[in-house]
Write a protein that holds these residues in place. Structure first.
Motif, PDB file in Angstrom:
ATOM      1  N   ARG A 139      84.965 121.208  58.208  1.00 40.31           N
ATOM      2  CA  ARG A 139      86.391 120.835  58.348  1.00 40.31           C
ATOM      3  C   ARG A 139      86.646 119.424  57.843  1.00 40.31           C
ATOM      4  N   GLN A 140      85.722 118.501  58.107  1.00 39.92           N
ATOM      5  CA  GLN A 140      85.881 117.130  57.634  1.00 39.92           C
ATOM      6  C   GLN A 140      85.830 117.075  56.104  1.00 39.92           C
ATOM      7  N   ILE A 141      84.946 117.846  55.507  1.00 41.78           N
ATOM      8  CA  ILE A 141      84.851 117.900  54.044  1.00 41.78           C
ATOM      9  C   ILE A 141      86.143 118.468  53.462  1.00 41.78           C
ATOM     10  N   GLU A 142      86.610 119.563  54.057  1.00 41.16           N
ATOM     11  CA  GLU A 142      87.852 120.188  53.590  1.00 41.16           C
ATOM     12  C   GLU A 142      89.042 119.246  53.750  1.00 41.16           C
ATOM     13  N   SER A 143      89.079 118.478  54.821  1.00 40.85           N
ATOM     14  CA  SER A 143      90.154 117.517  55.051  1.00 40.85           C
ATOM     15  C   SER A 143      90.124 116.420  53.990  1.00 40.85           C
ATOM     16  N   PHE A 144      88.929 115.924  53.678  1.00 36.40           N
ATOM     17  CA  PHE A 144      88.790 114.911  52.629  1.00 36.40           C
ATOM     18  C   PHE A 144      89.291 115.471  51.307  1.00 36.40           C
ATOM     19  N   ALA A 145      88.874 116.691  50.998  1.00 35.93           N
ATOM     20  CA  ALA A 145      89.302 117.320  49.739  1.00 35.93           C
ATOM     21  C   ALA A 145      90.820 117.471  49.698  1.00 35.93           C
ATOM     22  N   GLY A 162      92.336 118.018  46.449  1.00 32.62           N
ATOM     23  CA  GLY A 162      91.680 119.310  46.483  1.00 32.62           C
ATOM     24  C   GLY A 162      90.372 119.425  45.728  1.00 32.62           C
ATOM     25  N   SER A 163      90.160 118.602  44.719  1.00 30.75           N
ATOM     26  CA  SER A 163      88.942 118.711  43.924  1.00 30.75           C
ATOM     27  C   SER A 163      87.929 117.646  44.343  1.00 30.75           C
ATOM     28  N   VAL A 164      86.870 118.086  45.012  1.00 33.51           N
ATOM     29  CA  VAL A 164      85.842 117.167  45.487  1.00 33.51           C
ATOM     30  C   VAL A 164      84.475 117.735  45.138  1.00 33.51           C
ATOM     31  N   GLU A 165      83.583 116.844  44.755  1.00 33.09           N
ATOM     32  CA  GLU A 165      82.193 117.224  44.522  1.00 33.09           C
ATOM     33  C   GLU A 165      81.332 116.369  45.431  1.00 33.09           C
ATOM     34  N   VAL A 198      82.904 112.837  46.448  1.00 30.92           N
ATOM     35  CA  VAL A 198      83.617 112.101  45.402  1.00 30.92           C
ATOM     36  C   VAL A 198      84.792 112.949  44.935  1.00 30.92           C
ATOM     37  N   ALA A 199      85.988 112.373  45.065  1.00 31.04           N
ATOM     38  CA  ALA A 199      87.200 113.065  44.619  1.00 31.04           C
ATOM     39  C   ALA A 199      87.390 112.843  43.126  1.00 31.04           C
ATOM     40  N   SER A 233      82.439 124.803  52.946  1.00 27.75           N
ATOM     41  CA  SER A 233      83.635 124.114  52.452  1.00 27.75           C
ATOM     42  C   SER A 233      83.947 124.465  50.997  1.00 27.75           C
ATOM     43  N   GLY A 234      82.956 124.978  50.276  1.00 35.53           N
ATOM     44  CA  GLY A 234      83.193 125.443  48.917  1.00 35.53           C
ATOM     45  C   GLY A 234      83.190 124.373  47.834  1.00 35.53           C
ATOM     46  N   ILE A 235      82.667 123.192  48.130  1.00 38.67           N
ATOM     47  CA  ILE A 235      82.652 122.150  47.098  1.00 38.67           C
ATOM     48  C   ILE A 235      81.445 122.328  46.177  1.00 38.67           C
ATOM     49  N   THR A 236      81.521 121.722  45.009  1.00 37.50           N
ATOM     50  CA  THR A 236      80.396 121.715  44.086  1.00 37.50           C
ATOM     51  C   THR A 236      79.416 120.646  44.555  1.00 37.50           C
TER      52      THR A 236
END
Length: 123
Positions: A32-38, A43-46, A62-63, A86-89
């Motif tokens: 949830r914290q990662i998704e909130s940052f994104a 929306g695009s975070v790696e 990194v956004a 969270s689905g980030i790369t």
């Protein structure tokens, strides 16, 4: 007669169950914290996961605009599950295009090299 090695120790089983439940909660919170940052950064975070010893693992985010942040997970496994959820790369190393995208500001410069450039001390 049952082999003693195969007989489950109820205390050990209960402890493992509590630990698994705690790790699921930690994974959910970190995701949830990662998704909130994104979400707050377009929306695009790696990211990249770095093992930091007994303390666990550091997840650097990194956004696309260069803003960055980090979170600490209690274990490598929790960090990996959270970034997957969270689905980030995720990059194996913090170098190349990911590192080039990081934008640092005055705060980071004074913290990284404050003593050399007259910044505030860490006392």
């Amino acid at each position: 007669m049952a082999d003693p090695a195969e007989v489950a120790d109820p205390a050990k089983t209960a402890d493992q169950s509590r630990r698994a439940k705690r790790d699921r909660k930690r994974t959910s919170k970190l995701a949830r914290q990662i998704e909130s940052f994104a979400k707050s950064h377009g929306g695009s975070v790696e990211g990249q996961i770095a093992y930091i010893g007994e303390r666990g693992a550091r997840v650097v985010l990194v956004a696309e605009n260069g803003d960055w942040g980090d979170l600490v997970a209690p274990s490598q496994e929790v960090a990996e599950q959270a970034v997957e959820r969270s689905g980030i790369t995720v990059h194996e190393k913090f170098d190349g295009a990911l590192a080039d995208r990081v934008r640092t500001g005055p705060y980071e410069w004074t913290r990284m090299a404050g003593s050399q450039f007259g910044g505030p001390s860490n006392d």
